[in-house]
Design a protein around this motif. Structure first.
Motif, short mmCIF file in Angstrom:
data_model
loop_
_atom_site.label_atom_id
_atom_site.label_comp_id
_atom_site.label_asym_id
_atom_site.label_seq_id
_atom_site.Cartn_x
_atom_site.Cartn_y
_atom_site.Cartn_z
N TRP A 16 1.19 -0.71 -0.45
CA TRP A 16 -0.10 0.10 -0.08
C TRP A 16 0.76 1.28 -0.22
O TRP A 16 1.61 1.76 0.79
N GLY A 17 1.11 2.34 -1.14
CA GLY A 17 1.13 3.16 -1.17
C GLY A 17 2.30 3.30 -1.28
O GLY A 17 3.34 4.47 -1.26
N GLU A 18 3.00 2.56 -2.20
CA GLU A 18 4.28 2.52 -2.94
C GLU A 18 4.11 2.05 -4.15
O GLU A 18 2.98 1.26 -4.50
N PRO A 19 5.08 2.41 -5.24
CA PRO A 19 4.88 2.23 -6.65
C PRO A 19 5.07 0.80 -6.77
O PRO A 19 5.16 -0.02 -5.90
N LEU A 46 -2.93 5.37 -11.51
CA LEU A 46 -2.64 6.18 -11.17
C LEU A 46 -3.34 5.96 -9.25
O LEU A 46 -1.83 6.63 -9.00
N THR A 47 -3.86 6.44 -8.83
CA THR A 47 -4.77 6.59 -7.55
C THR A 47 -4.67 4.95 -7.10
O THR A 47 -4.02 5.42 -6.01
N ARG A 64 -1.99 3.84 -6.25
CA ARG A 64 -0.50 4.11 -6.53
C ARG A 64 -0.36 4.63 -5.20
O ARG A 64 0.62 3.91 -4.09
N ARG A 65 -1.04 5.25 -5.19
CA ARG A 65 -1.43 6.30 -4.40
C ARG A 65 -2.59 5.61 -2.95
O ARG A 65 -2.53 6.36 -1.38
N MET A 66 -2.99 4.74 -2.82
CA MET A 66 -4.17 4.61 -2.22
C MET A 66 -3.91 4.07 -1.11
O MET A 66 -2.69 3.23 -0.98
N PRO A 67 -4.37 4.71 0.21
CA PRO A 67 -3.96 3.99 1.60
C PRO A 67 -4.79 3.01 2.20
O PRO A 67 -5.83 2.10 1.92
N TYR A 108 4.14 5.03 -17.91
CA TYR A 108 2.86 5.68 -16.91
C TYR A 108 3.22 6.99 -16.00
O TYR A 108 2.50 7.92 -16.00
N ALA A 148 0.71 10.07 -16.66
CA ALA A 148 0.78 11.27 -15.75
C ALA A 148 0.45 13.10 -15.51
O ALA A 148 0.46 13.36 -15.64
#
Length: 335
Positions: free
Chosen positions: A9-12, A42-43, A45-48, A318, A322
Motif C-alpha cells: 500500500w502506498g508504494e509504486p 495512478l490513483t 499507486r497512492r491508495m492507503p 505511466y 501522468a
C-alpha cells in the motif's frame, strides 16, 4: 511470467515474475497481447490500506484492466472458444446474477468495486486468468495488441454519451472537457450518434488537434465564454471544471461527471444547477457498451489512438500518462 504488480500500500508498482496460472473448471487462460494504462492506475499507486480494505482488495495484485489477447487454454466445461482466438476482456467486474446485471445494468453491480487490475490480478502480465466466457469479447479482425482501451476508455465514454443523448437537441451543442483517452472517444461517439456541435476543452494543443481530427467542431484551452450547452461531459473532474461545466449547461440540459480528479460541487445548490436539467456521475460501463464499441471499431467508424510501449518501459509509460502528454491511450505490448 512477467507481471507489473502493486506489492504494498502506498508504494509504486514494480515489474516482477510470477507463475503462469492454470485454468480450472469454467476458466479461460488468455495470453496477453496488449494492456492499456488508465489514470485510475495512478490513483491505486497512492491508495492507503484503509481504503483498499474497505473495497475488499488483496495485496499484492497485478495492474491492468484494459486487456486483450488470445485464448491460450481453457478449463473443463468451457465450450465455443478456439485456441488462438483474439479476445478482449470486459473491464468492469460484475456478477451476472444480481438485479442490476439481469436488467443489463451491470455497471451498477455491487460486486464491481473489486476486479481484474483493481484489487485482483489484472492483465499487465504475459497471461491473465478469466473466470468464464461472460468476460470475453470476440475481436474478429481487430488487433489485440491495441484493442484493450476499447473495453474501458471506449466503453466508459460510450456509456456517458448514451446517458446524455436524450438531453441533446437537434443541432444542439455538447461540451467535452478533457480530450485524452476517454474524451477523444466521446467526441467520436457524439459525431456518430448525434447531430450536435462538439466543443472540446483541453489545455494540450496536440489533444485539441486530435479531437478536431476525429469530429470536434472546435477546441479551446479553457472554458471561458462557454455557455448554452445541451450537455457537458467532464472527463477531468476538478473543482474548476465541475463549477465551470455546470455553469455552461443550458436549462433542461445535463452535466455528466466522469473524470476522477476528486473535485467537488460547492454550495449553494439553488441557482447553481441547471433548471429542469440533471447532474449525473458514474464509473465504468456495461458489457453491452463494450460490445457496441468493438462493433464500431471493427466497422472502421471510430479510431483507437494508442501509443505502444514495451513491458520494460512501463514506468516511462505511466510517467507520460501522468504528465498528460499522450493524445490517446498508452498500451503495454506483451506479445
Amino acid at each position: 511470467m512477467r507481471a507489473y504488480r502493486m506489492t504494498n500500500w502506498g508504494e509504486p508498482p514494480q515489474p516482477t515474475t510470477v507463475p503462469v496460472p492454470s485454468p480450472g473448471p469454467g476458466e479461460v487462460l488468455v495470453r496477453v497481447a496488449g494492456c492499456g494504462l488508465c489514470r485510475s492506475d495512478l490513483t491505486m499507486r497512492r491508495m492507503p490500506q484503509v481504503v483498499g480494505d474497505k473495497l475488499g482488495w488483496r495485496m499484492p495484485f497485478t495492474l491492468g484492466h484494459e486487456t486483450a489477447g488470445r485464448v491460450a487454454a481453457v478449463g473443463a466445461g468451457v465450450d465455443g472458444l478456439t485456441l488462438g482466438e483474439a479476445v478482449a476482456l470486459v473491464s468492469p467486474t460484475s456478477c451476472g446474477s444480481c438485479g442490476h446485471c439481469l436488467r443489463g445494468r451491470d455497471s451498477m453491480c455491487p460486486h464491481g468495486l473489486t476486479g481484474r487490475g483493481y484489487g485482483r490480478d489484472g492483465g499487465l502480465a504475459d497471461y491473465v486468468l478469466v473466470p468464464g466466457r461472460r468476460d470475453l469479447l470476440p475481436l474478429g479482425d481487430l488487433d489485440p495488441r491495441s484493442a484493450g482501451p476499447l473495453t474501458d476508455a471506449g466503453a466508459t465514454a460510450y456509456h456517458a454519451v448514451r446517458r446524455a443523448l436524450p438531453r441533446i437537441t437537434a443541432s444542439g451543442r455538447v461540451v467535452v472537457i478533457g480530450a485524452g483517452g476517454l474524451g477523444a472517444f466521446a467526441v467520436q461517439f457524439l459525431r456518430v450518434l448525434s447531430g450536435a456541435q462538439i466543443f472540446v476543452v483541453d489545455p494540450a494543443p496536440a489533444r485539441r488537434d486530435y479531437a478536431v481530427s476525429v469530429g470536434a467542431s472546435s477546441a479551446s484551452p479553457d472554458l471561458s465564454g462557454v455557455s448554452g450547452a445541451d450537455v457537458v461531459l467532464d472527463f477531468v473532474g476538478t473543482d474548476e471544471t465541475i463549477a465551470a461545466g455546470i455553469a455552461a449547461v443550458t436549462p433542461g440540459g445535463a452535466y455528466g461527471l466522469i473524470g476522477s480528479a476528486g473535485g467537488r460541487l460547492a454550495a449553494p445548490w439553488f441557482g447553481t444547477l441547471p433548471r429542469d436539467g440533471e447532474v449525473f456521475t458514474f464509473q465504468g460501463s456495461s458489457i453491452a457498451d463494450a460490445q457496441d464499441v468493438i462493433a464500431l471499431a471493427r466497422a472502421g467508424t471510430i479510431r483507437n489512438e494508442v501509443t505502444e510501449f514495451p513491458f520494460e518501459a512501463a514506468d516511462d509509460a505511466y510517467a507520460q500518462l501522468a504528465a498528460g502528454t499522450l493524445p490517446g491511450r498508452a498500451v503495454i505490448v506483451l506479445d
